[in-house]
Write a protein that holds these residues in place. Structure first.
Motif, PDB file in Angstrom:
ATOM      1  N   VAL A  71       0.838  -1.201   0.000  1.00  0.00           N
ATOM      2  CA  VAL A  71       0.000   0.000   0.000  1.00  0.00           C
ATOM      3  C   VAL A  71       0.871   1.249   0.000  1.00  0.00           C
ATOM      4  CG1 VAL A  71      -1.609   1.356   1.421  1.00  0.00           C
ATOM      5  CG2 VAL A  71      -2.024  -1.088   1.023  1.00  0.00           C
TER       6      VAL A  71
ATOM      7  N   GLU B   7       1.012   4.079  -2.913  1.00  0.00           N
ATOM      8  CA  GLU B   7       0.702   5.482  -2.605  1.00  0.00           C
ATOM      9  C   GLU B   7       1.847   6.409  -2.978  1.00  0.00           C
ATOM     10  OE1 GLU B   7      -2.439   4.948   1.108  1.00  0.00           O
ATOM     11  OE2 GLU B   7      -0.298   5.193   1.577  1.00  0.00           O
TER      12      GLU B   7
ATOM     13  N   VAL C  79      -7.992  -3.739   0.749  1.00  0.00           N
ATOM     14  CA  VAL C  79      -7.458  -2.431   1.132  1.00  0.00           C
ATOM     15  C   VAL C  79      -7.159  -1.613  -0.117  1.00  0.00           C
ATOM     16  CG1 VAL C  79      -5.509  -1.243   2.228  1.00  0.00           C
ATOM     17  CG2 VAL C  79      -6.553  -3.212   3.348  1.00  0.00           C
TER      18      VAL C  79
ATOM     19  N   GLU D 226     -10.394  -0.325  -1.489  1.00  0.00           N
ATOM     20  CA  GLU D 226     -10.926   0.712  -0.604  1.00  0.00           C
ATOM     21  C   GLU D 226     -10.217   2.044  -0.814  1.00  0.00           C
ATOM     22  OE1 GLU D 226     -10.153   1.322   4.019  1.00  0.00           O
ATOM     23  OE2 GLU D 226     -11.477  -0.388   3.624  1.00  0.00           O
ATOM     24  N   ARG D 227      -8.908   1.987  -1.041  1.00  0.00           N
ATOM     25  CA  ARG D 227      -8.110   3.211  -1.206  1.00  0.00           C
ATOM     26  C   ARG D 227      -7.921   3.616  -2.663  1.00  0.00           C
ATOM     27  NH1 ARG D 227      -3.406   3.062   3.411  1.00  0.00           N
ATOM     28  NH2 ARG D 227      -4.717   2.292   5.094  1.00  0.00           N
TER      29      ARG D 227
END
Length: 194
Positions: free
Chosen positions: A34, A38, A59, A62-63
């Motif tokens: 993640v 990012e 995850v 979701e992001r």
């Protein structure tokens, strides 16, 4: 189960690298994958556990992060695409040792020319201290799994690899670990661009 935060050594060691294609081996619950995504990396999260990868995928969705999940055993033949990744990261990955060193070879083979392999593991020397086996037992055999030393031995004096970091250091603050795992062994090597 863990904090969801990236491993501090990963963050510290790749700070100066240009984002590219990354393979996170033994991704677990995905904190590193993640964080990499990012920060602009194209991430392949690998794990032997489909359940772990399902969590990473949830995850990522979701992001809104484009993380690809790759279910494979690091010891499998052809586990990873060859010479395809600008960063191959294995943070505390539990890869069983094999007589032919296949897991080590698979990770090294995945690094693209000019790319970096970053391997971080627990300093296992405290686990080798004598104990009274009538009172205690060892949680695992520390020599049953691939260690940083296995990568160093495989690289040897090869002109194809440049060892940039190979040292024992204190674990960065914020790590969730047992008190007997307070030091890490860190290896960062670069495949020479050809």
């Amino acid at each position: 189960m863990w904090s969801g935060n990236p491993n501090g050594t990963l963050v510290n060691e790749i700070g100066g690298l240009t984002a590219g294609r990354a393979l996170d081996v033994g991704a677990g619950e995905g904190g590193d994958a993640v964080w990499l995504a990012e920060h602009g990396w194209q991430v392949i999260a690998n794990d032997i556990s489909q359940r772990a990868l399902d969590r990473v995928a949830a995850v990522a969705e979701e992001r809104g992060l484009p993380i690809q999940c790759h279910h494979a055993d690091a010891n499998a033949y052809g586990a990873f695409e060859a010479k395809a990744y600008d960063l191959v990261s294995a943070q505390y990955a539990s890869i069983p040792r094999t007589p032919d060193g296949r897991g080590v070879g698979n990770l090294l083979d995945a690094v693209a020319p000019g790319g970096v392999l970053l391997v971080v593991s627990h300093d296992l020397e405290p686990m080798r201290a004598p104990i009274d086996t009538r009172e205690h037992s060892r949680p695992c055999d520390p020599d049953a799994y691939v260690r940083v030393a296995d990568f160093v031995a495989e690289i040897g004096d090869s002109p194809e690899w440049d060892i940039e970091v190979h040292e024992k250091r204190r674990r960065p603050p914020g790590a969730a670990s047992a008190s007997h795992h307070v030091d890490d062994i860190v290896l960062r090597v670069r495949r020479v661009a050809g």
